[in-house]
Design a protein around this motif. Structure first.
Motif, short mmCIF file in Angstrom:
data_model
loop_
_atom_site.label_atom_id
_atom_site.label_comp_id
_atom_site.label_asym_id
_atom_site.label_seq_id
_atom_site.Cartn_x
_atom_site.Cartn_y
_atom_site.Cartn_z
N ASP A 16 16.15 -10.15 -0.67
CA ASP A 16 16.13 -11.61 -0.87
C ASP A 16 14.74 -12.08 -1.27
O ASP A 16 14.59 -12.90 -2.18
N ASP A 17 13.70 -11.57 -0.60
CA ASP A 17 12.32 -11.92 -0.94
C ASP A 17 11.99 -11.50 -2.38
O ASP A 17 11.35 -12.26 -3.13
N LEU A 18 12.44 -10.31 -2.76
CA LEU A 18 12.19 -9.82 -4.12
C LEU A 18 12.93 -10.68 -5.15
O LEU A 18 12.38 -11.02 -6.19
N ARG A 19 14.18 -11.02 -4.86
CA ARG A 19 14.96 -11.85 -5.80
C ARG A 19 14.32 -13.23 -5.97
O ARG A 19 14.26 -13.75 -7.08
N THR A 20 13.85 -13.82 -4.88
CA THR A 20 13.19 -15.13 -4.94
C THR A 20 11.93 -15.03 -5.80
O THR A 20 11.70 -15.88 -6.68
N ALA A 21 11.13 -14.01 -5.55
CA ALA A 21 9.90 -13.83 -6.33
C ALA A 21 10.22 -13.57 -7.80
O ALA A 21 9.53 -14.08 -8.69
N LEU A 22 11.28 -12.82 -8.08
CA LEU A 22 11.65 -12.54 -9.46
C LEU A 22 12.10 -13.81 -10.18
O LEU A 22 11.73 -14.04 -11.33
N ALA A 23 12.85 -14.66 -9.49
CA ALA A 23 13.30 -15.92 -10.09
C ALA A 23 12.13 -16.83 -10.44
O ALA A 23 12.22 -17.62 -11.38
N GLU A 24 11.02 -16.68 -9.73
CA GLU A 24 9.83 -17.50 -9.96
C GLU A 24 8.80 -16.78 -10.83
O GLU A 24 7.67 -17.25 -10.95
N SER A 25 9.19 -15.66 -11.43
CA SER A 25 8.25 -14.84 -12.19
C SER A 25 8.79 -14.54 -13.59
O SER A 25 9.26 -13.43 -13.86
N GLU A 149 10.54 2.10 2.47
CA GLU A 149 9.30 2.75 2.92
C GLU A 149 8.49 3.38 1.80
O GLU A 149 7.30 3.65 2.00
N ARG A 150 9.09 3.60 0.67
CA ARG A 150 8.35 4.24 -0.41
C ARG A 150 8.21 3.34 -1.64
O ARG A 150 7.14 3.28 -2.23
N LEU A 151 9.27 2.63 -2.01
CA LEU A 151 9.19 1.81 -3.23
C LEU A 151 8.69 0.40 -2.98
O LEU A 151 8.14 -0.23 -3.87
N VAL A 152 8.86 -0.11 -1.77
CA VAL A 152 8.38 -1.46 -1.45
C VAL A 152 7.01 -1.39 -0.78
O VAL A 152 6.41 -2.39 -0.48
N THR A 153 6.51 -0.21 -0.61
CA THR A 153 5.15 0.00 -0.09
C THR A 153 4.24 0.26 -1.29
O THR A 153 4.37 1.30 -1.94
N PRO A 154 3.35 -0.67 -1.62
CA PRO A 154 2.57 -0.55 -2.86
C PRO A 154 1.86 0.79 -3.05
O PRO A 154 1.92 1.37 -4.14
N ALA A 155 1.21 1.29 -2.03
CA ALA A 155 0.47 2.55 -2.19
C ALA A 155 1.41 3.72 -2.47
O ALA A 155 1.12 4.58 -3.31
N ASP A 171 1.10 -3.65 -13.40
CA ASP A 171 2.42 -3.09 -13.17
C ASP A 171 3.37 -4.19 -12.67
O ASP A 171 3.07 -4.87 -11.69
N ASP A 172 4.50 -4.37 -13.35
CA ASP A 172 5.43 -5.44 -12.99
C ASP A 172 5.98 -5.30 -11.57
O ASP A 172 6.14 -6.30 -10.87
N TRP A 173 6.29 -4.08 -11.15
CA TRP A 173 6.83 -3.90 -9.80
C TRP A 173 5.80 -4.30 -8.75
O TRP A 173 6.12 -4.99 -7.79
N LEU A 174 4.55 -3.90 -8.95
CA LEU A 174 3.50 -4.28 -8.01
C LEU A 174 3.26 -5.79 -8.02
O LEU A 174 3.02 -6.39 -6.97
N ARG A 179 4.01 -10.97 -5.19
CA ARG A 179 4.57 -12.32 -5.20
C ARG A 179 5.63 -12.51 -4.10
O ARG A 179 5.85 -13.64 -3.66
N ALA A 180 6.27 -11.44 -3.71
CA ALA A 180 7.27 -11.52 -2.64
C ALA A 180 6.62 -11.44 -1.26
O ALA A 180 7.32 -11.51 -0.25
N GLY A 181 5.30 -11.28 -1.23
CA GLY A 181 4.59 -11.16 0.05
C GLY A 181 4.77 -9.80 0.70
O GLY A 181 4.59 -9.65 1.91
N LEU A 182 5.09 -8.79 -0.08
CA LEU A 182 5.34 -7.45 0.46
C LEU A 182 4.21 -6.47 0.20
O LEU A 182 4.31 -5.31 0.55
N ALA A 183 3.13 -6.96 -0.38
CA ALA A 183 2.05 -6.05 -0.75
C ALA A 183 0.95 -6.00 0.30
O ALA A 183 -0.12 -5.49 0.04
N GLY A 184 1.23 -6.50 1.46
CA GLY A 184 0.21 -6.24 2.36
C GLY A 184 -0.28 -7.04 3.41
O GLY A 184 -1.10 -6.86 4.12
#
Length: 184
Positions: A16-25, A149-155, A171-174, A179-184
């Protein structure tokens, strides 16, 4: 990584967080996140032999293109990639459509769900030479765990996608993770 599967609510909240960020990006590729698989489609796919663990993921997120070299297939696309499960001459890997189900690709190496355990397996370090690997690596105890744990974790994603320091900001995924607040 944990040995337990993540709660479905954690996967749902993250998507849901990713979809919201994508809609605003508008500057991020819109096909980055797939839709969802409905119950009727999931039941039909399960009857056709698609592993339940993968279908549970597709009920929340039917595929994700995290970058040009990292992808979890949507259900329709996964169906088109099951040839990767067929034995390869001279490969030491235990390839078998009865034991494996291909659900994605990283660096030209397929990702497989082990039908018996639900584990996500691959030889991603080998890239396009994956059939020459001595064995599969257990990447996670399932698709959802791998995603969280691997794809939503930036490192971890940057390591898997082979992103160098110069490309981190572009990188678009990063971008989407930040933007979804998942980078850290």
């Amino acid at each position: 990584m944990t040995s337990a599967s993540p709660t479905p609510s954690r996967l749902i909240a993250t998507v849901d967080d990713l979809r919201t960020a994508l809609a605003e990006s508008p500057d991020v590729l819109s096909f980055t996140l797939g839709g969802t698989v409905d119950e009727e489609t999931a039941a039909d796919a399960e009857a056709d032999g698609v592993p339940r663990e993968y279908l549970d993921f597709c009920r929340v997120l039917d595929g994700a293109s995290c970058g040009p070299s990292v992808q979890i297939f949507g259900l329709d696309e996964a169906d088109e990639h099951q040839f990767y499960c067929e034995p390869v001459p001279d490969s030491p890997l235990p390839l078998s459509p009865e034991k494996l189900y291909c659900v994605g690709m990283i660096q030209e190496a397929p990702l497989f769900v082990d039908r018996a355990s639900g584990d996500l397996l691959g030889a991603v370090e080998e890239g396009p030479d994956w059939p020459d690997a001595e064995r599969f690596e257990r990447l996670a105890p399932g698709v959802a765990t791998f995603f969280l744990e691997r794809l939503v974790t930036p490192a971890e994603y940057a390591r898997l996608a082979l992103i160098d320091d110069e490309s981190l900001e572009h990188d678009d995924w990063l971008k989407l993770l930040r933007r979804a607040g998942l980078a850290g």
